[in-house]
Every structure is written in C-alpha cells, then in structure tokens.
Design a protein around this motif. Structure first.
Motif, short mmCIF file in Angstrom:
data_model
loop_
_atom_site.label_atom_id
_atom_site.label_comp_id
_atom_site.label_asym_id
_atom_site.label_seq_id
_atom_site.Cartn_x
_atom_site.Cartn_y
_atom_site.Cartn_z
N GLN A 198 0.92 -1.13 -0.08
CA GLN A 198 -0.05 -0.09 -0.10
C GLN A 198 0.85 1.35 0.15
O GLN A 198 0.26 2.47 -0.13
N GLY A 199 2.28 1.23 0.11
CA GLY A 199 3.16 2.22 0.05
C GLY A 199 3.39 2.75 1.48
O GLY A 199 4.05 3.86 1.51
N ASN A 200 2.97 2.01 2.29
CA ASN A 200 3.45 2.46 3.63
C ASN A 200 4.89 2.21 4.25
O ASN A 200 5.32 1.24 3.98
N ILE A 201 5.56 2.99 4.71
CA ILE A 201 6.94 2.83 5.19
C ILE A 201 7.01 1.83 6.46
O ILE A 201 6.47 2.06 7.44
N LEU A 202 7.70 0.85 6.20
CA LEU A 202 7.71 -0.21 7.19
C LEU A 202 9.21 0.30 7.94
O LEU A 202 9.25 0.18 9.17
N CYS A 203 10.10 0.38 7.30
CA CYS A 203 11.31 1.22 7.82
C CYS A 203 12.26 1.73 7.07
O CYS A 203 12.31 1.81 5.72
N GLU A 204 13.11 2.52 7.35
CA GLU A 204 14.01 3.24 6.73
C GLU A 204 15.66 3.18 7.26
O GLU A 204 15.86 3.44 8.30
N ILE A 205 16.44 2.70 6.25
CA ILE A 205 17.95 2.47 6.87
C ILE A 205 18.59 3.66 6.48
O ILE A 205 19.32 4.08 5.28
N MET A 206 19.25 4.33 7.39
CA MET A 206 19.84 5.79 7.22
C MET A 206 21.50 5.60 7.60
O MET A 206 22.33 6.39 7.54
N HIS A 207 21.91 4.35 8.70
CA HIS A 207 23.31 4.52 9.11
C HIS A 207 23.90 2.97 8.81
O HIS A 207 23.01 1.97 8.70
N ASN A 208 24.90 2.89 8.74
CA ASN A 208 25.79 1.57 8.46
C ASN A 208 25.43 0.67 9.81
O ASN A 208 25.44 1.52 10.99
N LYS A 209 25.37 -0.26 9.55
CA LYS A 209 24.89 -1.56 10.70
C LYS A 209 23.79 -1.14 11.54
O LYS A 209 23.50 -1.87 12.43
N GLN A 210 22.78 -0.24 10.98
CA GLN A 210 21.62 -0.03 11.69
C GLN A 210 20.71 -1.12 11.20
O GLN A 210 20.62 -1.69 10.29
N GLU A 211 20.18 -1.75 12.30
CA GLU A 211 19.05 -2.92 11.89
C GLU A 211 17.64 -2.41 12.47
O GLU A 211 17.27 -1.74 13.31
N SER A 212 16.58 -2.78 11.37
CA SER A 212 15.35 -2.30 11.81
C SER A 212 14.55 -3.55 11.45
O SER A 212 14.61 -4.26 10.47
N LEU A 213 13.37 -3.75 12.34
CA LEU A 213 12.62 -4.91 12.24
C LEU A 213 11.63 -4.57 11.10
O LEU A 213 10.99 -3.45 10.91
N VAL A 214 11.51 -5.57 10.13
CA VAL A 214 10.44 -5.56 9.01
C VAL A 214 9.18 -6.31 9.31
O VAL A 214 8.26 -6.00 9.41
N LEU A 215 9.53 -7.55 9.60
CA LEU A 215 8.48 -8.75 10.10
C LEU A 215 8.75 -9.01 11.52
O LEU A 215 9.69 -9.96 11.72
N PRO A 216 7.99 -9.14 12.49
CA PRO A 216 8.14 -9.83 13.70
C PRO A 216 7.65 -11.26 13.52
O PRO A 216 6.71 -11.57 12.90
N GLY A 217 8.60 -12.10 14.19
CA GLY A 217 7.94 -13.56 14.18
C GLY A 217 6.99 -13.58 15.20
O GLY A 217 6.39 -13.11 15.88
N GLY A 218 6.12 -15.01 14.93
CA GLY A 218 5.10 -15.30 15.81
C GLY A 218 5.50 -15.50 17.01
O GLY A 218 6.47 -16.34 17.32
N LYS A 219 4.68 -15.38 18.06
CA LYS A 219 4.97 -15.44 19.44
C LYS A 219 4.74 -16.98 19.86
O LYS A 219 3.68 -17.62 19.35
#
Length: 330
Positions: A103-124
C-alpha cells in the motif's frame, strides 16, 4: 557498475517464522506422586530485519532471490523448558534503503551503517500447560499453539544519500566536474548518457570541512513522464540537501535549459523546488558576452571550468555555505 547491475527498486516476498507450540506435560519422577503440569512454552518465530551495509551500493543481490523465510520457533519441552526461538533473518541493504508494504506505507528506513530495523516480527510462542494450573484445574490438559508468522510482499527502494545532487542535461559536463571536485572516477565521454548510474564523490574543503556529492544521470525534457532514463533516478534527488544545477556554456539559451530542469523536478515532486540550489555554468571560457543577459536571476550563479580548474574553490565554498558547513561565505 553497468546500468543493468544498478538495481534501486525490487519487490521481495518475506515470511517471518511461526511460534513454537506450548506442550501438555506432567512431572513424572520416582517417588513423586502427581507432580503437576510442567509443559514448557514454545519458542518465538524468527523475525526479519534489514541492516545497513555501507559496502553495498545497489539492490542487485535481491534480483534473483526474492523469497525469504525466517526459521520457526521450536516446541516447548518438559520441566518448563522453553523451546528454542527461531533465528532472526537479517537482509543486508545499502544505506538509504526504504522498505514499503504494497500500500506504500513505510515499514522502515535504513539511514546508517549497521543499523538494524525490524520488518516483520516472528510469531509468538505458545504457552505450556503449567501456565493454566489453578486451584480448580490442577491438571490442565491444554497448551497454546504458537502464533503464525507474518507474510508480506515488500518493496525495497534505494534513495542515495548525498549532501549535494548534481543535476543537468546529458553531456553537461557533470561527470568531468565530479572527477575534479572529488576522487571519484566516473566514465567521461562526449555523448549523451555517459552516466547511467548515480555516482558518489567525497569533496574536501579547508580543514575538516567536507561533503558528499552525487552525479545524477542526465535529465531530459519529459523525464518525469518516463523519457530517457531520468525518471528512474529522480527519486535519488529527494535526499539531497542542496541541488547543484550544471549547464554548459555551449547551450545557446541557458535560461531555457534551467527552466526545463526545474519543470521536470516539479512534475516529479513539487517540494524538490524548496531545496537550496546553485547554478554552475561549465566551460565558462566559451561563454559569449551576449549570453550573459540570458541567465536566471533568482539563483546564485558561479562559472567553472573543469578543464582549466577554474572557479572550483569558489564553488566548494558556496556549497559549504549552503550546507551550513561554513557560517560565512567569503
């Protein structure tokens, strides 16, 4: 890097891991009568992360492998032992990458080296039966199943990070200017579309003052509607702080060319015109006296010659001032 190997937009399918099931189990030991429930919890499913990697400059490595699945969590064990969680899946991307859903919604944006951002969480992971014991139900025969992971088509879009964007028509001399301002060695030739991928260069000025400049492939009239290859690279201008327009003195109507470039930027995204900008006229040694009356009046203009190395320090100084690296331009 060829045009084909510079990939700045891809769609990939991702699925995070399922959570492991909790188990129904009762403590059974010699001389222990009715030891009670001790079923352990299931492990969480593996999540999917994006991580910035400064060694990458393209999304090419996603072109032929578009399916990514994290590991599932394991089932719980007896003695209230938790099942192992699924290992997280890390996808390395260039700095400047944006992840969007369909739908075009931003999930994450990587702006720095070694920055980690969650895209999809695992099931509990599900709870084991020992969680459900109480004074009424002392031997619960129920445990929770693990929750399923999330699956999603994700669009990865690369927008190059640079302080200054170098903009002009094909064959305006951008690659040559980049080569003399920086240590970059772009391909240089006297024909259109010499540059078919964005190039980055590191510009040093006095003392510790420096900035990054990108050479955007030439923009033709109609680029915002798909003409030439300009449309593909207009998105990279969005992250530039300052826009440096470069027009050759060989052009008979510099004002007209400048208006074309502004028009294509505004058609793509109007707020690009809100950015600070400078106009550099290359090959100024060829400029004729009668052309000086046909120049834009609402923008700072500098004349440079990459061949004779003229005006380059003034240009660096002006860009530092625009970037607020220098407090006073002079």
């Amino acid at each position: 890097m060829t045009f084909e190997s510079f990939i700045d937009k891809v769609n990939i399918f991702c699925r995070s891991g399922d959570g492991g099931n909790g188990i129904v189990h009762f403590r059974r030991e010699k001389f222990v009568y009715k030891g009670g429930p001790d079923g352990g919890d299931g492990g969480d499913g593996g999540s999917i992360f994006l991580r910035g990697d400064s060694n990458l400059g393209t999304l090419l490595h996603f072109r032929y492998n578009k399916n990514y699945k994290a590991k599932n969590g394991l089932t719980g064990k007896r003695s209230r032992k938790r099942g192992a969680s699924g290992k997280k899946l890390i996808l390395n991307v260039p700095i400047g990458t944006i992840a969007r859903d369909q739908q075009g919604n931003i999930l994450c944006e990587i702006m720095h080296n070694k920055q980690e951002s969650l895209v999809l969480p695992g099931g509990k992971g599900g709870l084991g039966n020992w969680h459900f014991r109480n004074s009424v139900k002392r031997t619960p025969l129920y445990a929770q199943p693990g929750l399923q992971g999330v699956e999603l088509w994700i669009t990865l879009e690369l927008k190059i990070l640079a302080d200054v964007g170098l903009i002009g028509l094909p064959n305006a001399g951008k690659s040559t200017l980049l080569s003399v301002l920086t240590s970059a060695k772009p391909k240089i030739g006297n024909y259109a579309f010499t540059t078919i991928t964005p190039k980055l260069g590191y510009v040093k000025y006095k003392e510790e003052k420096s900035f990054i400049i990108s050479d955007i492939p030439g923009i033709l009239k109609g680029a915002s509607k798909g003409k030439g290859i300009g449309l593909r690279f207009l998105r990279h201008i969005e992250r530039n702080v300052v826009l440096l327009f470069l027009i050759s003195a060989e052009e008979k109507n510099i004002l007209y060319i400048y208006k074309i470039l502004l028009q294509e930027l505004s058609y793509y995204k109007y707020n690009l015109l809100e950015k600070d900008r400078l106009l550099a006229i290359s090959k100024y040694d060829l400029i004729e006296e009668n052309m000086k009356n046909n120049l834009p009046y609402n923008i700072e203009i500098l004349c440079v010659s990459s061949h004779y190395l003229k005006g380059l320090n003034y240009l660096k100084k002006a860009l530092c001032y625009k970037l607020k690296i220098l407090k006073v331009c002079g």
